[in-house]
Scaffold this active site. Structure first.
Site, PDB file in Angstrom:
ATOM      1  N   ASP A   1      78.139 -17.379   4.266  1.00 52.89           N
ATOM      2  CA  ASP A   1      78.563 -17.469   5.581  1.00 52.89           C
ATOM      3  C   ASP A   1      80.505 -16.560   3.971  1.00 52.89           C
ATOM      4  O   ASP A   1      80.672 -18.243   3.983  1.00 52.89           O
ATOM      5  CB  ASP A   1      78.797 -17.877   6.279  1.00 52.89           C
ATOM      6  CG  ASP A   1      79.618 -16.859   7.581  1.00 52.89           C
ATOM      7  OD1 ASP A   1      80.118 -15.679   7.226  1.00 52.89           O
ATOM      8  OD2 ASP A   1      79.439 -17.322   8.621  1.00 52.89           O
ATOM      9  N   ASP A   2      80.416 -15.101   4.161  1.00 53.56           N
ATOM     10  CA  ASP A   2      81.875 -15.161   3.227  1.00 53.56           C
ATOM     11  C   ASP A   2      82.312 -15.167   2.129  1.00 53.56           C
ATOM     12  O   ASP A   2      83.268 -15.527   1.682  1.00 53.56           O
ATOM     13  CB  ASP A   2      83.340 -15.635   4.624  1.00 53.56           C
ATOM     14  CG  ASP A   2      83.713 -15.287   6.144  1.00 53.56           C
ATOM     15  OD1 ASP A   2      82.823 -14.290   6.218  1.00 53.56           O
ATOM     16  OD2 ASP A   2      84.170 -15.718   6.251  1.00 53.56           O
TER      17      ASP A   2
ATOM     18  N   CYS B   1      79.724 -10.217   9.520  1.00 55.28           N
ATOM     19  CA  CYS B   1      78.755 -11.171   9.908  1.00 55.28           C
ATOM     20  C   CYS B   1      77.683 -10.327  10.805  1.00 55.28           C
ATOM     21  O   CYS B   1      76.541 -10.083  10.538  1.00 55.28           O
ATOM     22  CB  CYS B   1      79.102 -12.617  10.151  1.00 55.28           C
ATOM     23  SG  CYS B   1      79.443 -13.128  11.920  1.00 55.28           S
TER      24      CYS B   1
ATOM     25  N   HIS C   1      73.538 -14.068  14.026  1.00 54.26           N
ATOM     26  CA  HIS C   1      75.303 -14.369  14.410  1.00 54.26           C
ATOM     27  C   HIS C   1      74.425 -15.175  15.615  1.00 54.26           C
ATOM     28  O   HIS C   1      75.156 -16.238  15.299  1.00 54.26           O
ATOM     29  CB  HIS C   1      75.619 -13.068  14.092  1.00 54.26           C
ATOM     30  CG  HIS C   1      77.061 -14.605  15.016  1.00 54.26           C
ATOM     31  ND1 HIS C   1      78.232 -14.308  14.519  1.00 54.26           N
ATOM     32  CD2 HIS C   1      77.825 -14.209  16.681  1.00 54.26           C
ATOM     33  CE1 HIS C   1      79.153 -14.897  15.254  1.00 54.26           C
ATOM     34  NE2 HIS C   1      79.270 -14.346  16.246  1.00 54.26           N
TER      35      HIS C   1
ATOM     36  N   ASP D   1      76.774 -12.965   3.425  1.00 50.44           N
ATOM     37  CA  ASP D   1      76.739 -11.843   3.945  1.00 50.44           C
ATOM     38  C   ASP D   1      78.149 -10.480   4.182  1.00 50.44           C
ATOM     39  O   ASP D   1      77.213  -9.551   4.526  1.00 50.44           O
ATOM     40  CB  ASP D   1      76.426 -11.939   5.307  1.00 50.44           C
ATOM     41  CG  ASP D   1      77.907 -13.261   5.852  1.00 50.44           C
ATOM     42  OD1 ASP D   1      79.123 -13.668   4.877  1.00 50.44           O
ATOM     43  OD2 ASP D   1      78.003 -13.623   7.199  1.00 50.44           O
ATOM     44  N   HIS D   2      79.122 -10.629   3.344  1.00 50.16           N
ATOM     45  CA  HIS D   2      79.865 -10.098   3.083  1.00 50.16           C
ATOM     46  C   HIS D   2      80.797 -10.137   2.337  1.00 50.16           C
ATOM     47  O   HIS D   2      80.342 -11.559   1.949  1.00 50.16           O
ATOM     48  CB  HIS D   2      80.564  -9.556   4.218  1.00 50.16           C
ATOM     49  CG  HIS D   2      80.543 -10.600   5.580  1.00 50.16           C
ATOM     50  ND1 HIS D   2      81.854 -11.265   4.870  1.00 50.16           N
ATOM     51  CD2 HIS D   2      80.215 -10.551   6.276  1.00 50.16           C
ATOM     52  CE1 HIS D   2      82.012 -11.739   6.023  1.00 50.16           C
ATOM     53  NE2 HIS D   2      80.954 -11.095   7.078  1.00 50.16           N
TER      54      HIS D   2
END
Length: 466
Positions: free
Chosen positions: A27-28, A66, A120, A306-307
């Site tokens: 994540d992130d 997300c 999510h 995810d990004h």
């Protein structure tokens, strides 16, 4: 046995035996890692994985938030103005007729397990999984009593607790340590089954709050941490490109308006680095177990963030923009017998992951999948597609070569703001070319191309009626 015969045997195994998939989401996670040219974050396990994988230098999420990013990736479908919108997106609501990647594999004899944060919403697309597991407790996962008290019962709607935490605790105290141990236990269980597996591990850090055991904070000297070179908001950039980074401001020690003070900014960057090193260690434990169990040669490993994430870039924090810092992502894939540390500058989108994995394991992807397989890159071929499209709210971006072109549009598709950056001369995206007279022919061409490539149902109300 000769080296050639060993390679022939590996290729034969790939052709005949269904491959397992270890699917690792982080994540992130920014592509601010050693194998992308950075040298200040210690992530030895990710570095080792990259040395055994194909590294994508230019992988882009299709939407920098997300829930929507994960739903888009797992269904292989593009976001539209009305589908896959925000963090709370559900694939089974926005695309109820889609056969997701885990569901397709389950239908084809795979054991499918979701641990941690994959969708999510943990119960999204629930029929796709044989087992779903998420650690118990408050999702902010504080360990220090002060933060636990100040956070209270707040989960997504935070209380007054800090945006970071340095606790002198074992790795297993935080969620990611528990997720790694669950993954290890699952690998041991799956080793003894006759079915192939799709094991998805969704690690939480470096998502806010930047909570990590003290030993990972101690790796870094904050006095050597610097603010990014792009720590500015040029007047030529449309105001729509910036936001108030409300996700960060919800924490008690972050000012509610204005710039983050420099000392606090460096403290946040320090916390982010510590979290990356922490999650790297947890991923390393899982990969070591995969090797110990002699599953490496039968398992495709794909790791993705995810990004992207802004760490003060453009004086922004978090995601939710279409600057490259929020769109470009780390992605590596390890395929036994095929990868050995190669790197590619080919442009790939997250919707390409689905058809690529299905091609590698020999299952046809459904016709709802919008992505295009990148498997030819593994074979040393140049891909036909040389572009990507990403969006967030009204902003939609075409990435083609060195050009990043964004338009803000309403439902009728007419632009009300735009920006264009040429990364060949402006990699930090500080000089918006879209309104300069000498670039109008290029802008017109890119505007036409954007509309041709953003998807056939981009403007229509593609969400099912409630």
């Amino acid at each position: 046995m000769s080296c050639k015969n060993e390679k022939d045997k590996t290729a034969e195994t790939l052709d005949q035996k269904p491959m397992n998939v270890l699917f690792i989401a982080v994540d992130d996670l920014r592509p601010e890692l050693n194998f992308y040219g950075a040298n200040h974050i210690q992530s030895p396990n990710l570095d080792k994985l990259a040395d055994e994988s194909l590294v994508f230098n230019r992988a882009y999420c299709n939407i920098p938030v997300c829930g929507a990013s994960r739903a888009s990736l797992l269904t292989g479908m593009r976001p539209t103005r009305h589908r896959f919108i925000n963090y709370s997106t559900r694939a089974d609501t926005d695309a109820p007729n889609a056969i997701s990647l885990p569901k397709l594999l389950k239908q084809n004899g795979y054991t499918t397990i979701s641990n941690g944060k994959i969708y999510h919403n943990n119960d999204d697309d629930s029929l796709a999984w044989d087992n779903r597991w998420f650690p118990k407790g408050n999702i902010r996962n504080y360990q220090l009593e002060k933060n636990i008290i100040e956070n209270g019962s707040a989960n997504l709607a935070m209380g007054g607790a800090s945006a970071f935490e340095m606790a002198d605790v074992d790795d297993s105290a935080y969620f990611d340590g528990k997720i790694a141990q669950k993954g290890i236990a699952d690998l041991k269980m799956l080793k003894n089954k006759n079915k192939p597996f799709f094991l998805a591990l969704g690690f939480m850090k470096p998502h806010l709050p930047f909570n990590a055991p003290k030993k990972y904070w101690d790796i870094y000297d904050r006095s050597k941490i610097e603010l990014p070179d792009s720590y500015t908001q040029p007047e030529s950039t449309p105001k729509q490109a910036f936001h108030n980074f409300g996700e960060l401001r919800n924490y008690g020690n972050i000012p509610k308006k204005g710039d983050v003070p420099d000392a606090l900014a460096k403290q946040l960057i320090h916390g982010y680095y510590a979290c990356v090193s922490y999650v790297d260690a947890q991923i390393g434990l899982v990969l070591d177990e995969l090797k110990r169990l002699e599953l490496e040669e039968d398992t495709i490993v794909i790791l993705w963030g995810d990004h992207g994430w802004n760490l003060g870039d453009h004086k922004l924090w978090c995601k939710h923009v279409t600057f490259e810092t929020a769109l470009r992502t780390p992605m590596v894939i390890k395929v036994p017998g095929k990868t050995k540390g190669q790197k590619t500058n080919a442009i790939v989108e997250y919707i390409d992951i689905y058809p690529s994995l299905t091609e590698l394991i020999g299952i046809a992807a459904p016709n709802t999948v919008d992505g295009q397989s990148f498997v030819p890159i593994l074979d040393g071929q140049q891909p036909e597609k040389d572009w990507a499209v990403s969006k967030f709210k009204d902003a939609v971006t075409l990435i083609k070569g060195d050009l990043f072109y964004t338009e803000w549009t309403k439902d009728d598709g007419v632009a009300y703001a735009r920006m264009l950056f040429d990364h060949k001369t402006d990699p930090l995206e500080l000089d918006n070319l879209a309104e300069k007279s000498e670039y109008q022919d290029i802008v017109k061409q890119l505007a036409t191309e954007l509309r041709a490539k953003w998807g056939k149902d981009f403007l229509v109300d593609s969400k099912p009626l409630k």
